[in-house]
Scaffold this active site. Structure first.
Site, short mmCIF file in Angstrom:
data_model
loop_
_atom_site.label_atom_id
_atom_site.label_comp_id
_atom_site.label_asym_id
_atom_site.label_seq_id
_atom_site.Cartn_x
_atom_site.Cartn_y
_atom_site.Cartn_z
N SER A 89 49.98 54.20 43.24
CA SER A 89 49.54 52.95 42.58
C SER A 89 50.25 52.22 41.59
O SER A 89 50.08 51.19 41.06
CB SER A 89 48.04 52.94 42.15
OG SER A 89 47.95 53.73 41.20
N THR A 191 45.74 51.09 38.61
CA THR A 191 46.79 50.60 37.58
C THR A 191 46.79 51.57 36.07
O THR A 191 45.95 52.26 35.68
CB THR A 191 46.01 49.32 36.86
OG1 THR A 191 46.13 48.23 38.12
CG2 THR A 191 47.11 48.72 35.88
N THR A 209 51.51 48.32 37.86
CA THR A 209 50.77 48.39 38.85
C THR A 209 51.54 47.96 40.10
O THR A 209 52.50 47.10 39.99
CB THR A 209 49.39 47.78 38.87
OG1 THR A 209 48.76 48.16 39.97
CG2 THR A 209 49.55 46.30 38.90
N ARG A 219 49.92 38.12 46.76
CA ARG A 219 49.04 38.46 45.85
C ARG A 219 49.46 38.90 44.19
O ARG A 219 50.16 40.12 44.36
CB ARG A 219 48.02 39.22 46.42
CG ARG A 219 46.48 39.72 45.64
CD ARG A 219 46.87 40.73 44.75
NE ARG A 219 45.53 41.44 44.27
CZ ARG A 219 45.24 42.14 43.59
NH1 ARG A 219 46.47 42.92 43.27
NH2 ARG A 219 44.01 42.36 42.70
N THR A 242 41.57 48.43 34.69
CA THR A 242 42.15 48.87 36.04
C THR A 242 40.83 48.39 36.91
O THR A 242 39.76 48.19 36.62
CB THR A 242 42.31 50.43 35.87
OG1 THR A 242 42.67 50.97 37.17
CG2 THR A 242 40.94 51.26 35.52
N GLY A 243 41.44 48.69 38.17
CA GLY A 243 40.57 48.32 39.18
C GLY A 243 40.84 47.03 39.82
O GLY A 243 41.83 46.58 39.74
N1 GLY Z 1 44.35 46.34 38.69
C1 GLY Z 1 45.53 45.92 39.67
C2 GLY Z 1 45.38 44.86 40.58
O1 GLY Z 1 44.16 44.55 40.80
O2 GLY Z 1 46.38 44.43 40.97
#
Ligand code: GLY
Length: 331
Positions: A89, A191, A209, A219, A242-243
């Site tokens: 990730s 992340t 990330t 994106r 994170t998330g």
């Molecule tokens: N937290 C990482 C992302 O949504 O790209």
């Protein structure tokens, strides 16, 4: 290493402890009185990172222990994860977008409020170091895509193929059904956000990330957005996330948490409030994960998430500890 109670700061009298008043810049005496920090002993230096990333926190601690500064600590720390191809990730080995391109987002912020960021960066493992160059060598905060790559090339970064065989095979498997939905706690990793306080009491943070797996090309999530994925205010503390980045962006999550600490909340209370804001605005909060961590000027830390499964790691004189995070959803 045994998990220790870390939210309560260590006993008075230990070497290197200082009683550091915070809320510098908070003129409201009533708020200052309510601070959970008044009279507490500080735990610095310290490093805290999202997820159980012992190599990253150990590297950052190595820098801090050698009297290095917090900015170097967080950069060197998260670089460990960027280089680790087993971490799918972040950095090299990250899961690609739906077209098979690995695209990285990262940012870094220092004690003076300087910050740098890269979004949609391809072919360079250490996105955080490119972000640092943006901060230090340009008058800008953020570089994107082809421009970020060109800048990295000019700064001497080596181009690499970031798509490992493992990530490529998984992506090809995903394409067979291609369900476009976030995966909660994917590999228990997402992340990497890291915050550090050095021996001078100065705070820096970094966040890096490869973003949401199999995302639409182009994106960008929260991680490179200053205030969303990361925010540091040297008078107060820092926070990182994170998330699912979209939800963090909508509430400017890390900035919110730092501001809540400025108003007197502990890092734990501030992280809980940050998550609750997101939950309150999302009927479907059970379908995604968000985790926040925070540290205040005293080295007091906290973390909170929506789903069970998130953890964060700290390294300080109290030890090198993985902390399973408290979660909004308890069963
Ligand atoms: N937290 C990482 C992302 O949504 O790209």
């Amino acid at each position: 290493m045994k998990r220790r109670k870390f939210l309560k700061n260590s006993a008075a009298g230990s070497a290197g402890l200082m009683a550091t008043p915070i809320l510098v810049g908070c003129k409201d005496k009533k708020v200052a009185k309510e601070s959970t920090l008044i009279g507490k002993q500080s735990v610095i230096p310290i490093v805290i990172a999202t997820w159980d990333v012992p190599n990253a926190t150990a590297k950052a601690w190595e820098v801090l222990e050698a009297d290095g500064n917090a900015l170097d600590a967080v950069e060197k720390g998260v670089m460990m994860e960027e280089a680790d191809v087993e971490n799918q990730s972040v950095g090299k080995g990250g899961r690609p977008d739906r077209d098979g391109n690995v695209t990285l987002d990262a940012c870094i912020m220092d004690k003076d409020g300087n910050c740098g960021s890269v979004v949609y960066l391809q072919h360079i493992t250490h996105a955080v170091s490119v972000a640092r160059k943006v901060m230090e060598d340009t008058p800008h905060v953020m570089l994107a895509g082809q421009g970020a790559l060109q800048f990295a090339n000019e700064k001497g970064f080596t181009q690499e193929n970031l798509l490992t065989e493992k990530s490529k095979l998984e992506w090809m498997e995903w394409k067979k059904t291609a369900k476009y939905q976030p995966v909660i706690n994917i590999e228990n990793h997402d992340t990497i956000g890291m915050l550090a306080i050095d021996k001078n009491g100065d705070i820096s943070g970094a966040c890096t990330t490869s973003g949401m797996a199999y995302k639409i090309g182009g994106r960008v999530g929260d991680s490179p957005i200053i205030g969303a994925g990361l925010f540091v205010d040297n008078e107060v503390g820092g926070a990182t996330a994170t998330g699912v980045g979209e939800e963090v962006v909508k509430t400017v999550g890390s900035f919110l948490i730092v501001e809540l600490m400025r108003q007197g909340k502990s890092p734990q209370e501030a992280c809980e409030e940050g998550v609750k804001r997101i939950v309150a605005k999302n009927k479907n909060y059970k379908d995604f994960q968000i985790g926040f961590i925070a540290v205040n000027k005293n080295g007091e830390t906290g973390g909170y998430c929506i789903q069970p499964g998130f953890s964060y790691r700290t390294f300080s004189k109290d030890g090198h500890i993985n902390h399973p995070s408290k979660a909004y959803i308890t069963s």
